[in-house]
Enzyme design. Structure first.
Site, PDB file in Angstrom:
ATOM      1  N   GLU A 279     -27.465  10.506-120.179  1.00  0.00           N
ATOM      2  CA  GLU A 279     -27.404  10.537-118.559  1.00  0.00           C
ATOM      3  C   GLU A 279     -28.549   9.984-117.945  1.00  0.00           C
ATOM      4  O   GLU A 279     -29.740  10.289-118.211  1.00  0.00           O
ATOM      5  CB  GLU A 279     -26.997  11.966-118.246  1.00  0.00           C
ATOM      6  CG  GLU A 279     -25.584  12.483-118.704  1.00  0.00           C
ATOM      7  CD  GLU A 279     -25.204  13.977-118.353  1.00  0.00           C
ATOM      8  OE1 GLU A 279     -25.895  14.300-117.197  1.00  0.00           O
ATOM      9  OE2 GLU A 279     -24.498  14.642-119.060  1.00  0.00           O
ATOM     10  N   HIS A 297     -20.246  14.802-115.690  1.00  0.00           N
ATOM     11  CA  HIS A 297     -21.050  16.024-115.448  1.00  0.00           C
ATOM     12  C   HIS A 297     -20.757  16.641-114.064  1.00  0.00           C
ATOM     13  O   HIS A 297     -21.708  17.073-113.264  1.00  0.00           O
ATOM     14  CB  HIS A 297     -22.771  15.707-115.711  1.00  0.00           C
ATOM     15  CG  HIS A 297     -23.506  16.755-115.791  1.00  0.00           C
ATOM     16  ND1 HIS A 297     -24.570  16.805-116.583  1.00  0.00           N
ATOM     17  CD2 HIS A 297     -23.398  18.026-115.685  1.00  0.00           C
ATOM     18  CE1 HIS A 297     -25.099  18.011-117.036  1.00  0.00           C
ATOM     19  NE2 HIS A 297     -24.286  18.885-116.531  1.00  0.00           N
TER      20      HIS A 297
END
Ligand code: NAD
Length: 324
Positions: A279, A297
């Site tokens: 990420e 997320h």
């Protein structure tokens, strides 16, 4: 009275801001320019730094900001804050661990419902072919399954794992769970018409038992174990053929190569991923895989969770300075 100053560098829910302002705090929500966090804290002489997951609070930021007395993480994981170092310098670190459990658990079921009815692929294909190939798509996606009567395996039976168990029981699923530190949890089933909680005890079992029995497995562990994934090729090979896997805990807890090969071989029927190893630039093979339902997320990103987080954080801060 000297007004205490808070820099909410990744923002704060409006309710939390109002509660803090009503208690006499000054709350700044303007994010510090990239690379200028310490300068901003020092220029404003801030007492509190509030972050979500985006801002990294390293030892050098802590060293550079002598005015800081409290660091707040609006959420669960503290991996973006050097907690030990902060505490060694007398700075308290607080988070809001319980506020997001229900939201994460609901997202797990969004991915599960999606997976068993192929929604991740059907959403995509209906958009481009739904008006020309309706019949073919109806056939292609016409062999889904139900969650009711199936077994969900929960790895990591803390707050979120138990919230997932509560929803699973409500759906008529069997629950098996594994956790090295929890042997039994009492899951309260809230029955609306009576307003009563019915306690359902669940004893945890070995990981192997979870692998053998589960039709679906959801991970709720704090992170990798000594830098290693909890689920790799070997663990996947012990699972039922056609298992569905969900990871809304931390990126890399399921080894991403092992997941892709499990999906490609058909051993894993589908996966739901809210978190990724790299990420904010996850691997495109994961993002584009027809067998994976993906989200960026957003486990804790509901209005209700953000409001609970804001309230809990405001109460933590007010309490901290009241005791000073
Ligand atoms: P928790 O501390 O309440 O529960 C974690 C549980 O995992 C503990 O009971 C612990 O004993 C257990 N555990 C530790 N190592 C394990 C292992 N190797 N195998 C099995 N169990 C193990 O934490 P929580 O609040 O339930 O949060 C769980 C995870 O969810 C954390 O990683 C957190 O960062 C993540 N999370 C993600 C989001 C999101 O947006 N997707 C939001 C909130 C939390």
């Amino acid at each position: 009275m000297i007004v205490k100053k808070i820099l909410a560098n990744d923002g704060i829910d409006n309710l939390g801001k109002i509660l803090l302002e009503e208690a006499g705090f000054f709350v700044e929500t303007q994010k510090a320019p990239e690379g200028h966090l310490a300068e901003t804290i020092n220029a404003g002489n801030f007492d509190v730094l509030l972050v979500r997951s985006a801002t990294k609070v390293t030892s050098s930021i802590i060293d550079a900001c002598p005015s800081l007395k409290l660091i707040g993480r609006a959420g669960v994981g503290l991996d973006n804050i050097d907690v030990k170092y902060a505490e060694s310098k007398g700075i308290k670190v607080v988070n809001t661990p319980a506020s997001s459990s229900q939201s994460v658990a609901e997202l797990v079921f969004a991915h599960l419902f999606s997976g068993v009815r192929f929604l991740q692929e059907s959403n995509y294909l209906m958009r481009s072919q739904g008006d020309t190939h309706f019949g073919e798509l109806k056939k292609k996606f016409g062999a889904g399954t139900e969650l009711k009567g199936k077994t969900i395996g929960i790895i990591g039976f803390g707050r979120i794992g138990q919230a997932v168990a509560r929803m699973a029981i409500g759906l008529g699923m069997d629950v098996v769970a594994s956790d090295p530190f929890i042997t039994e949890a009492i899951i309260p089933l809230h029955i609306l018409p009576t307003g009563q909680d019915i306690p359902v005890p669940i004893r945890t079992c070995s990981l192997d038992e979870v692998f053998q029995k589960s039709d679906f497995i959801s991970l709720h562990v704090p992170g990798k174990v000594n830098g290693n994934a909890v689920i790799g090729q070997q663990e996947i090979s012990k699972m039922k053929k056609g298992v569905g896997l969900v990871n809304a805990s931390r990126g890399g807890v399921i080894d991403e190569d092992a997941l892709i090969s499990g999906l490609d071989s058909g051993h894993v029927a589908f996966a739901g991923l809210d978190v990724f190893e790299n990420e904010p630039t996850p691997r495109t093979e994961l993002l584009r895989h027809v067998g994976i339902s993906v989200s960026p997320h957003i486990g804790a990103a509901t209005q209700e969770a953000q409001e609970r987080i804001g309230r809990e954080m405001a109460e933590n801060i007010i309490q901290f300075f009241a005791n000073k």
